[in-house]
Design a protein around this motif. Structure first.
Motif, PDB file in Angstrom:
ATOM      1  N   UNK A 215       2.789 -14.686  17.180  1.00 27.83           N
ATOM      2  CA  UNK A 215       3.429 -13.106  17.575  1.00 27.83           C
ATOM      3  C   UNK A 215       2.311 -12.523  18.425  1.00 27.83           C
ATOM      4  N   UNK A 216       0.984 -12.722  18.147  1.00 25.32           N
ATOM      5  CA  UNK A 216      -0.068 -12.065  19.000  1.00 25.32           C
ATOM      6  C   UNK A 216       0.281 -12.631  20.482  1.00 25.32           C
ATOM      7  N   UNK A 217       0.674 -13.895  20.522  1.00 26.30           N
ATOM      8  CA  UNK A 217       0.958 -14.349  21.932  1.00 26.30           C
ATOM      9  C   UNK A 217       2.320 -13.855  22.465  1.00 26.30           C
ATOM     10  N   UNK A 218       3.003 -13.639  21.562  1.00 24.37           N
ATOM     11  CA  UNK A 218       4.476 -12.902  22.059  1.00 24.37           C
ATOM     12  C   UNK A 218       4.172 -11.581  22.423  1.00 24.37           C
ATOM     13  N   UNK A 219       3.272 -10.903  22.135  1.00 32.33           N
ATOM     14  CA  UNK A 219       2.865  -9.550  22.571  1.00 32.33           C
ATOM     15  C   UNK A 219       2.547  -9.391  23.927  1.00 32.33           C
ATOM     16  N   UNK A 220       1.883 -10.568  24.365  1.00 32.61           N
ATOM     17  CA  UNK A 220       1.398 -10.702  25.716  1.00 32.61           C
ATOM     18  C   UNK A 220       2.491 -10.877  26.751  1.00 32.61           C
ATOM     19  N   UNK A 221       3.495 -11.718  26.220  1.00 32.61           N
ATOM     20  CA  UNK A 221       4.831 -11.657  27.035  1.00 32.61           C
ATOM     21  C   UNK A 221       5.626 -10.736  27.199  1.00 32.61           C
ATOM     22  N   UNK A 266      19.856  -0.315  18.607  1.00 34.94           N
ATOM     23  CA  UNK A 266      18.860  -0.517  19.663  1.00 34.94           C
ATOM     24  C   UNK A 266      18.412  -1.945  19.979  1.00 34.94           C
ATOM     25  N   UNK A 267      18.172  -2.298  21.231  1.00 34.41           N
ATOM     26  CA  UNK A 267      18.117  -3.771  21.443  1.00 34.41           C
ATOM     27  C   UNK A 267      16.415  -3.935  20.691  1.00 34.41           C
ATOM     28  N   UNK A 268      16.226  -5.009  20.542  1.00 34.32           N
ATOM     29  CA  UNK A 268      15.247  -5.205  19.694  1.00 34.32           C
ATOM     30  C   UNK A 268      14.056  -5.362  20.705  1.00 34.32           C
ATOM     31  N   UNK A 279       7.798  -8.553  18.305  1.00 35.38           N
ATOM     32  CA  UNK A 279       9.266  -8.515  18.128  1.00 35.38           C
ATOM     33  C   UNK A 279       9.625  -8.612  16.391  1.00 35.38           C
ATOM     34  N   UNK A 280       8.690  -9.334  15.615  1.00 38.88           N
ATOM     35  CA  UNK A 280       8.949  -9.560  14.535  1.00 38.88           C
ATOM     36  C   UNK A 280       8.897  -8.192  13.457  1.00 38.88           C
ATOM     37  N   UNK A 281       8.113  -7.548  14.165  1.00 40.02           N
ATOM     38  CA  UNK A 281       7.966  -6.253  13.474  1.00 40.02           C
ATOM     39  C   UNK A 281       8.958  -5.312  13.640  1.00 40.02           C
ATOM     40  N   UNK A 282       9.268  -5.588  14.646  1.00 41.00           N
ATOM     41  CA  UNK A 282      10.438  -4.586  15.303  1.00 41.00           C
ATOM     42  C   UNK A 282      11.684  -4.914  14.457  1.00 41.00           C
TER      43      UNK A 282
END
Length: 328
Positions: A215-221, A266-268, A279-282
């Motif tokens: 997820x840390x990588x996802x944050x960059x995306x 709301x759109x995630x 995304x997971x936290x949201x």
């Protein structure tokens, strides 16, 4: 002159012109509603499809009462309903849920709180909600509850047309609701701390490390998309709601039911960008809002059922009702 007779004398010798009923219709989970005038249930279905732009592939539609989801498929029942009854049009395979409750019910009978400018206007507006339906207490935000608690008892009693002792009991109840939410918040925080401690010790949830790293990588995306002006402008939530989501622990307990629904819908990805979360936290936040909304609406429906039962009991003389209880 002879031709004018049939038009003017439809009630004599000809078919009587059916009276038309005013109705309000909307799609499921949408707030925009349309007014139509119809003479029968079939015509209402037809107009609903046209006005709400329901595709032919999604027909036949089902009409339900916006207040409680009662299916209206009987012509006689439809004719008994009062003018300006609110309906929800359900497309094929679409189901009504408690989140479909609209302005015909207590908690969404808000005349747009955005238009309430002063604190006096706000508490009076909230007091009117309570006067219409006490179960709206369940659906209020913590801020709204506190506003009503802070109103001088004598002023609130005057607004509600109730005695001061009765209003004092009401304000005590509001405080209890507020205290209960705070207790829930503290319980959730303790549980989160406990789970976090277990993670650090490595005794459970070893899998959590892998998703968190991913997820840390996802944050960059997600961050790379933040430069897209089209995406960043899609957020529909107010700054006040976003601040509550960011700053308050268990924010679902702070929001009123309308705001909970807005967060859930709301759109995630857009919400994740606005909050600078992964995304997971949201998704977890939106799920928590959905669960809290469902819980509150279930409580409201339970109260409404109890109220209906109490009306039946009150229709009997008090002594007869007690006698019937003893016989059971």
């Amino acid at each position: 002159m002879a031709a004018a007779g049939p038009r003017d004398g439809g009630g004599e010798g000809g078919a009587a012109v059916p009276s038309r009923k005013q109705c309000l219709i909307r799609r499921n989970h949408e707030r925009e509603q349309h007014g139509v005038a119809v003479s029968c249930l079939r015509e209402l279905r037809s107009k609903a499809c046209d006005v709400l732009a329901i595709d032919k592939t999604w027909e036949p539609i089902t009409l339900v009462l916006a207040e409680d989801g009662t299916i209206v498929d009987d012509e006689d029942y439809f004719l008994c309903l009062p003018a300006n009854t609110k309906f929800v049009a359900l497309a094929r395979n679409e189901k009504w849920s408690s989140r479909s409750l609209d302005g015909g019910t207590a908690w969404l009978s808000r005349e747009s709180m955005d238009e309430v400018d002063t604190s006096e206007d706000k508490w009076k507006h909230l007091a009117r909600q309570l006067k219409d339906d006490l179960s709206s207490i369940i659906l209020m935000s913590e801020e709204d509850l506190q506003v009503l608690i802070d109103v001088p008892c004598i002023e609130l009693a005057e607004e509600l047309s109730q005695s001061q002792p009765q209003v004092q009991v009401l304000q005590d109840t509001l405080q209890q609701v507020l205290d209960r939410r705070e207790e829930e918040r503290q319980s959730k925080q303790l549980l989160e701390l406990y789970l976090e401690a277990l993670k650090k010790e490595g005794s459970i949830i070893n899998k959590a490390a892998e998703p968190e790293a991913a997820l840390r990588g996802d944050v960059d995306v997600v961050d790379t998309g933040a430069s897209d002006p089209g995406t960043s402008t899609k957020i529909t939530l107010s700054d006040q709601i976003l601040t509550a989501l960011k700053e308050k622990p268990a924010p679902e307990l702070s929001l009123d039911s309308q705001d909970l629904e807005l967060v859930f819908k709301e759109d995630t990805e857009v919400l994740a960008l606005a909050l600078s979360w992964d995304k997971q936290k949201t998704e977890a936040l939106q799920q928590a809002c959905d669960q809290e909304l469902s819980r509150r609406l279930q409580q409201v429906q339970a109260l409404q059922s109890l109220r209906s039962m109490s009306k039946v009991k009150k229709s009997l003389p008090w002594g007869d009702w007690l006698s019937s209880k003893r016989r059971k």
